[in-house]
Write an enzyme that holds these catalytic residues in place. Structure first.
Site: not given
Ligand code: 6PG
Length: 461
Positions: A125, A180, A183-184, A187
């Site tokens: 990430s 991960k 994590h996303n 996010e």
């Molecule tokens: C990271 C991010 C990166 C990306 C994701 C989300 O940790 O660097 O999470 O992996 O931003 O893939 O992408 P989307 O918003 O396109 O689903």
């Protein structure tokens, strides 16, 4: 002979290679896309070597070979493994640094094991900048193999405020990619919370882009000290190249996604994890595509509470905590279901720098799990319990005001509902059980004695 190899030299692979070189290790790079190798060759020196064929690449590496595959997830990874396999020796280590689905990583880990190849699925990430200057790394697979690559990964990883590298062995099989994925999901959840707060700031509090930028910048020094606060402040104040306006006012309000948040939801449904904030964030991206946009603009003519901005900061702080809490709840349920021994303080520490969800709150999460207590829920920890007590009034005010104004707050409302539910001793699920038993004789448990019960609700005719 080079100490490390990278396959895939688009911006992530190239920047990771430069990071490896800048950290004092020698690295070879290869890509099936020759222009990428040519661009990479501009950085050639005694520690950085471009290669132009699979054989040249593999033969340039010292044994056991340590190869990072940094390409698009999915089929390209399987194709790469297929091509590489005959060229490798037993004991070589392959690392998949893409956003691969953990189910694929489980499968690849076991396939490679049959050939005597160690396979590490590693979440990376931090985007392009992180790749160059220090990403957060989440490697899972075979711990002995991890130990062999640990010096390089620790050197290239971001460092937290105590100088500790943001990389830690996560666990077996696809657990690194699982972390991960979580994590996303977090996010997605936190980003949607930010956008709801932004919506209330502009539509109810009547703030300008510059004022909002300053508010997020202030929160970044206080209640929400986080990378996402920092970049939100930057995004809001950015002027447009094509018009005299702010670029934010010309960005089409349709959110894209590549699916990692969706995957988390799929597994949450399988495991039965109540990750409502993350689910609502995923759905909000769907809604941003599905909305017909044919309604009237919202205008707020009511009173604006004097403490609204402060309360929005507190609501965002608590909402962020709920997104993290739900992520860790899913990790715990996955660890139980998949028999993974996940180390929660280490995961929190990995996220403290380099990654998109980094924030000062992760240190508090690390401390909460470090206390040695087995938390089912982050809010069982006294720090987070106090945060909930202190900020829940603000979150209620924000959700109530947005509801009155007709502004959707799917994630902030979900965060509030989650908090109203997790310690609630009298959730009304008894009625659901009664209905189930009524129409389908599905039986129920009682709160006053053990056993399984069925009531004859009506006289059989
Ligand atoms: C990271 C991010 C990166 C990306 C994701 C989300 O940790 O660097 O999470 O992996 O931003 O893939 O992408 P989307 O918003 O396109 O689903």
């Amino acid at each position: 002979m080079q100490q490390f190899g990278i396959i895939g030299l688009s911006v992530m692979g190239k920047n990771l290679a430069l990071n490896v070189r800048n950290s004092g290790f020698s690295v070879s790079g290869y890509s099936i896309d020759k222009p990428e190798v040519d661009a990479f060759a501009k950085y050639e020196d005694d520690k950085l070597k471009p290669t132009y064929s699979w054989e040249e690449f593999v033969n340039s590496l010292e044994k056991p070979r340590k190869i990072l595959i940094q390409i698009a997830a999915g089929r390209p990874v399987d194709e790469t493994l297929h091509t590489l396999l005959p060229l490798l020796d037993q004991g070589d280590i392959l690392i998949d640094g893409g956003n691969s689905n953990f189910n694929d990583t489980n499968r690849r880990f076991n396939e490679m094991k049959k050939h005597g190849i160690h396979f590490i699925g590693m979440g990376v990430s931090g985007g392009e900048e992180g790749a160059l200057n220090g990403p957060a790394l989440m490697p899972g697979g075979d711990e002995e193999a991890y130990k062999q690559v640990a010096p390089i990964l620790e050197a290239i990883a971001a460092k937290n405020t105590e100088g500790r590298p943001c990389v830690s062995f996560i666990g077996p099989e696809g657990s690194g990619h699982y972390v991960k994925m979580v994590h996303n999901g977090i996010e997605y959840g936190i980003m949607q919370e930010f956008s709801e707060v932004y919506d209330i700031l502009r539509k109810i509090a009547g703030k300008t882009n510059d004022e909002m930028s300053q508010i997020f910048a202030d929160w970044n020094q206080g209640v929400v000290e986080a990378y996402l606060s920092e970049i939100t402040a930057e995004v809001l104040k950015q002027k447009d190249d094509l018009t005299p306006d702010y670029v934010i006012d010309h960005i089409l309000n349709v959110a894209s996604y590549k699916g990692t948040g969706n995957w988390m939801l799929e597994d949450a449904i399988r495991l039965g994890t109540p990750i409502s904030v993350i689910a609502e964030a995923v759905l909000a991206r769907f809604m941003s595509k599905a909305s017909t946009r044919s309604g009237k603009e919202i205008t707020w003519n009511g009173e604006v509470p004097a403490d609204l901005v402060d309360n929005l900061g507190k609501a965002l702080q608590l909402g962020q905590a709920v997104a993290y809490a739900q992520g860790f709840q899913q990790l715990k349920m996955a660890a139980d279901a998949y028999n993974w021994d996940l180390r929660y303080p280490a995961i929190a520490q990995v996220w403290e720098a380099g990654c998109i969800i980094r924030s000062s709150m992760l240190k508090d999460i690390e401390n909460a799990y470090d206390n040695g207590k087995k938390l089912d829920n982050l809010f069982q920890d006294s720090y987070f319990n106090d945060l909930m007590t202190q900020n829940i009034g603000a979150l209620r005010q924000v959700v109530e005001l947005a509801t009155k104004a007709g502004i959707p707050t799917p994630t902030l409302s979900a965060a509030l509902n989650y908090l109203e539910s997790i310690f609630n001793p009298s959730l009304p699920a008894n009625l659901i059980q009664g209905q189930r038993d009524y129409f389908g004789a599905h039986t129920y448990n009682r709160n006053d004695r053990p056993g399984v019960f069925h009531t004859q609700w009506y006289e059989e005719k």
